[in-house]
Motif scaffolding. Structure first.
Motif, PDB file in Angstrom:
ATOM      1  N   ILE A  25       0.991  -1.214  -0.129  1.00  0.00           N
ATOM      2  CA  ILE A  25       0.191  -0.261  -0.292  1.00  0.00           C
ATOM      3  C   ILE A  25       1.241   1.204   0.228  1.00  0.00           C
ATOM      4  N   ARG A  26       2.038   1.379   0.634  1.00  0.00           N
ATOM      5  CA  ARG A  26       2.641   2.326   0.934  1.00  0.00           C
ATOM      6  C   ARG A  26       3.810   2.645  -0.288  1.00  0.00           C
ATOM      7  N   GLU A  27       3.970   1.860  -1.178  1.00  0.00           N
ATOM      8  CA  GLU A  27       4.724   1.693  -2.115  1.00  0.00           C
ATOM      9  C   GLU A  27       3.810   2.363  -3.275  1.00  0.00           C
ATOM     10  N   ILE A  28       3.196   1.416  -3.408  1.00  0.00           N
ATOM     11  CA  ILE A  28       1.957   1.957  -4.769  1.00  0.00           C
ATOM     12  C   ILE A  28       1.293   3.431  -4.597  1.00  0.00           C
ATOM     13  N   SER A  29       0.956   4.028  -3.152  1.00  0.00           N
ATOM     14  CA  SER A  29       0.359   5.038  -3.036  1.00  0.00           C
ATOM     15  C   SER A  29       1.994   6.130  -3.090  1.00  0.00           C
ATOM     16  N   TYR A  30       2.922   6.020  -2.412  1.00  0.00           N
ATOM     17  CA  TYR A  30       4.330   6.899  -2.601  1.00  0.00           C
ATOM     18  C   TYR A  30       4.145   7.367  -4.138  1.00  0.00           C
ATOM     19  N   ARG A  31       4.075   5.993  -4.946  1.00  0.00           N
ATOM     20  CA  ARG A  31       4.492   6.510  -6.814  1.00  0.00           C
ATOM     21  C   ARG A  31       3.310   7.338  -6.473  1.00  0.00           C
ATOM     22  N   ALA A  32       2.724   7.401  -6.720  1.00  0.00           N
ATOM     23  CA  ALA A  32       0.835   7.673  -6.952  1.00  0.00           C
ATOM     24  C   ALA A  32       1.296   9.325  -7.042  1.00  0.00           C
ATOM     25  N   VAL A  33       2.031   9.524  -5.743  1.00  0.00           N
ATOM     26  CA  VAL A  33       1.773  10.996  -4.916  1.00  0.00           C
ATOM     27  C   VAL A  33       3.037  11.719  -6.086  1.00  0.00           C
ATOM     28  N   ARG A  34       4.229  11.207  -5.568  1.00  0.00           N
ATOM     29  CA  ARG A  34       5.116  12.001  -6.664  1.00  0.00           C
ATOM     30  C   ARG A  34       4.391  11.866  -7.978  1.00  0.00           C
ATOM     31  N   ALA A  35       4.074  10.805  -8.718  1.00  0.00           N
ATOM     32  CA  ALA A  35       3.956  11.513 -10.135  1.00  0.00           C
ATOM     33  C   ALA A  35       2.977  12.464 -10.295  1.00  0.00           C
ATOM     34  N   LEU A  36       2.384  12.609  -8.940  1.00  0.00           N
ATOM     35  CA  LEU A  36       1.115  13.822  -9.597  1.00  0.00           C
ATOM     36  C   LEU A  36       2.133  15.070  -9.629  1.00  0.00           C
ATOM     37  N   GLY A  37       3.488  15.395  -9.049  1.00  0.00           N
ATOM     38  CA  GLY A  37       4.471  16.281  -7.766  1.00  0.00           C
ATOM     39  C   GLY A  37       4.000  16.768  -6.777  1.00  0.00           C
ATOM     40  N   VAL A  38       3.139  16.325  -6.073  1.00  0.00           N
ATOM     41  CA  VAL A  38       2.816  16.801  -4.640  1.00  0.00           C
ATOM     42  C   VAL A  38       4.108  16.100  -4.101  1.00  0.00           C
ATOM     43  N   THR A  39       4.255  17.887  -3.495  1.00  0.00           N
ATOM     44  CA  THR A  39       5.525  17.104  -2.675  1.00  0.00           C
ATOM     45  C   THR A  39       5.674  17.678  -1.149  1.00  0.00           C
ATOM     46  N   ASN A  40       4.315  18.416  -0.705  1.00  0.00           N
ATOM     47  CA  ASN A  40       4.372  18.681   0.745  1.00  0.00           C
ATOM     48  C   ASN A  40       3.222  18.570   1.260  1.00  0.00           C
ATOM     49  N   GLY A  41       2.598  18.547   2.856  1.00  0.00           N
ATOM     50  CA  GLY A  41       1.799  18.885   3.351  1.00  0.00           C
ATOM     51  C   GLY A  41       0.685  17.173   3.454  1.00  0.00           C
ATOM     52  N   ALA A  42      -0.383  17.356   3.483  1.00  0.00           N
ATOM     53  CA  ALA A  42      -0.968  15.896   3.530  1.00  0.00           C
ATOM     54  C   ALA A  42      -1.612  15.367   2.049  1.00  0.00           C
ATOM     55  N   THR A  43      -1.238  14.211   2.493  1.00  0.00           N
ATOM     56  CA  THR A  43      -1.718  13.489   0.757  1.00  0.00           C
ATOM     57  C   THR A  43      -2.627  12.178   2.018  1.00  0.00           C
ATOM     58  N   HIS A  44      -4.212  12.030   1.025  1.00  0.00           N
ATOM     59  CA  HIS A  44      -5.379  11.072   1.792  1.00  0.00           C
ATOM     60  C   HIS A  44      -5.405  10.266   0.201  1.00  0.00           C
ATOM     61  N   THR A  45      -5.105   8.699  -0.306  1.00  0.00           N
ATOM     62  CA  THR A  45      -4.445   7.481  -1.007  1.00  0.00           C
ATOM     63  C   THR A  45      -5.180   6.537  -1.225  1.00  0.00           C
ATOM     64  N   GLU A  46      -6.120   5.730  -1.944  1.00  0.00           N
ATOM     65  CA  GLU A  46      -7.387   4.828  -1.365  1.00  0.00           C
ATOM     66  C   GLU A  46      -6.502   4.167  -2.555  1.00  0.00           C
ATOM     67  N   VAL A  47      -6.669   2.919  -2.157  1.00  0.00           N
ATOM     68  CA  VAL A  47      -5.739   1.224  -2.638  1.00  0.00           C
ATOM     69  C   VAL A  47      -6.685   0.131  -3.167  1.00  0.00           C
ATOM     70  N   ARG A  48      -7.134  -0.732  -4.244  1.00  0.00           N
ATOM     71  CA  ARG A  48      -7.705  -1.717  -3.810  1.00  0.00           C
ATOM     72  C   ARG A  48      -7.066  -2.674  -4.080  1.00  0.00           C
ATOM     73  N   PHE A  49      -7.612  -3.588  -4.008  1.00  0.00           N
ATOM     74  CA  PHE A  49      -6.378  -4.800  -4.317  1.00  0.00           C
ATOM     75  C   PHE A  49      -7.684  -5.671  -5.370  1.00  0.00           C
ATOM     76  N   ARG A  50      -7.002  -6.452  -6.369  1.00  0.00           N
ATOM     77  CA  ARG A  50      -7.417  -7.622  -7.259  1.00  0.00           C
ATOM     78  C   ARG A  50      -6.140  -8.506  -6.682  1.00  0.00           C
ATOM     79  N   ASP A  51      -6.747 -10.084  -6.355  1.00  0.00           N
ATOM     80  CA  ASP A  51      -5.892 -10.767  -5.781  1.00  0.00           C
ATOM     81  C   ASP A  51      -4.480 -10.348  -4.992  1.00  0.00           C
ATOM     82  N   ASP A  52      -3.706 -10.069  -5.103  1.00  0.00           N
ATOM     83  CA  ASP A  52      -2.622  -9.992  -4.419  1.00  0.00           C
ATOM     84  C   ASP A  52      -2.378  -8.554  -5.415  1.00  0.00           C
ATOM     85  N   GLU A  53      -2.462  -8.351  -6.264  1.00  0.00           N
ATOM     86  CA  GLU A  53      -1.640  -6.466  -6.808  1.00  0.00           C
ATOM     87  C   GLU A  53      -3.384  -5.626  -6.783  1.00  0.00           C
TER      88      GLU A  53
END
Length: 417
Positions: free
Chosen positions: A245-273
């Motif tokens: 969860i941390r790994e994909i959320s960090y990649r998503a936030v950094r891809a957008l260019g958000v660098t500071n403050g708060a982020t709230h990210t939602e992640v769903r799994f299909r099997d283990d992905e």
């Protein structure tokens, strides 16, 4: 050095925390808001930045001088708070990144280009209709406003008739609630349905690096609507899944260019992905999740959020922050946030039962967002929160799972319209 921190249309429960920390730091907090309920605060500027950006900047310059930080916990004020921060040269995340975090269609484009796994989908800025081409997407599908918030207008649809009906509801949401923000290119998203468990992760960032996280399981039913109903921490969450969860959320936030403050990210799994559904540059639940994380971890999320907005560099932040290592969650504790549903809609005449609910042993806080004279919208629009309950569930051997337990709250509050 005395700093001036501006909170744009921030709820009272979060303003109180910001003012607590500002008092400890020798700073001052101002609230910029169109809401008259803030009139009694010592430092309030009653201007709506959605319609009067220039006046908001002028009033801040006149009364505050040079703000050191501009914050908001509210989705519908993110772009305005960012524009004001940029006007005073104190924007720590680029306004374009904030705008992308407010536009689900744009963020999906960015993630696909960056190789961040997200559900396939299509965006349109018109109402749609029977001639809408689904580009190979198959039912069931998720349909939602492209610039919604708090799961407003999100629905799983299983037929073309359901899709067409729900797109008309999205048009209503866009032309009323979302229209207040005056965003460009407002429309809807239709995307593939990921049927596994959903999590949210709240992260506080400084200079592109995560300072702390809080992970919650989203305990909603399988549809068709997806209101933000139950989120809870899970002491049995496997470390490997938390890392995914941390790994994909960090990649998503950094891809957008958000660098500071708060982020709230939602992640769903299909099997283990894991699939990242969306993210935003604000705390979860308008900041209420921070109370859960602070109590459970011993890390003061409110203070870190404040320091991430005001510190000059990471050395200053870490010197002022105190401990950043969270304590372990006890095996039988489930800190939770529950957003009560409501029956009926219209103008509220009375709300009863709040005191009884707040008095339960497992409940730490019961917060009503609505008062007599306010409005509750029909089911399916989910345009606003009603009552939030925060607490810690400690089940005994014969007690039900938390999702079943908190449903008993649903019949404790009565609304008269």
């Amino acid at each position: 050095m005395r700093r001036a921190v501006v909170c744009v249309e921030t709820p009272d429960f979060f303003l109180d925390e910001m003012e607590r920390i500002a008092s400890e730091e020798g700073d001052e907090v101002w609230v910029l808001s169109p809401e008259g309920r803030h009139r009694d605060r010592q430092r309030a500027i009653l201007v709506d930045p959605r319609t009067e950006h220039d006046r908001a900047v002028q009033e801040l310059a006149r009364l505050v001088g040079q703000p050191d930080a501009v914050l908001t916990t509210q989705e519908m004020f993110l772009t305005q708070a960012s524009a004001i921060a940029d006007a005073f040269k104190v924007a720590r995340t680029p306004p374009a990144a904030v705008a992308a975090s407010r536009d689900k269609a744009r963020m999906k484009e960015i993630w696909l280009a960056a190789g961040v796994r997200t559900p396939r989908g299509l965006f349109r800025n018109a109402i749609g209709g029977p001639d809408l081409a689904l580009d190979g997407l198959e039912f069931p599908l998720i349909a939602k406003p492209s610039q919604g918030f708090a799961s407003c207008g999100v629905r799983k649809v299983t037929t073309r008739a359901e899709l067409d009906e729900h797109l008309r509801k999205i048009f209503l949401v866009n032309s009323t609630v979302v229209a207040k923000e005056r965003l460009a290119n407002t429309g809807f998203l239709v995307e593939e349905y990921v049927d596994g468990p959903e999590y949210s992760i709240d992260t506080i960032w400084f200079d592109g690096e995560p300072l702390c996280d809080g992970i919650l399981i989203k305990g909603n039913a399988p549809g068709p609507y997806y209101p933000d109903r139950l989120y809870h921490m899970d002491p049995q969450l496997p470390a490997a899944r938390a890392d995914r969860i941390r790994e994909i959320s960090y990649r998503a936030v950094r891809a957008l260019g958000v660098t500071n403050g708060a982020t709230h990210t939602e992640v769903r799994f299909r099997d283990d992905e894991p699939f990242v559904l969306e993210t935003t540059n604000r705390p979860g639940a308008g900041g209420l999740f921070y109370q859960l994380f602070t109590s459970a971890s011993g890390v003061d999320f409110h203070r870190l959020y404040y320091l991430a907005a005001t510190c000059a560099d990471s050395a200053e932040l870490r010197a002022r922050a105190g401990g950043l290592t969270p304590k372990a969650l006890p095996d039988n504790e489930y800190p939770f946030w529950y957003n009560l549903p409501h029956r009926g809609s219209g103008v509220i005449r009375a709300i009863t039962g709040l005191e009884q609910l707040a008095g339960r042993g497992e409940v730490d806080r019961c917060l009503s967002y609505k008062q007599p004279g306010g409005v509750l919208y029909p089911e399916g629009l989910e345009a606003d929160y009603f009552v939030s309950v925060l607490g810690v569930y400690r089940p005994g051997p014969s007690d039900p799972p938390i999702a079943d337990y908190v449903r008993r709250y649903d019949n404790m509050i009565e609304v008269t319209f």
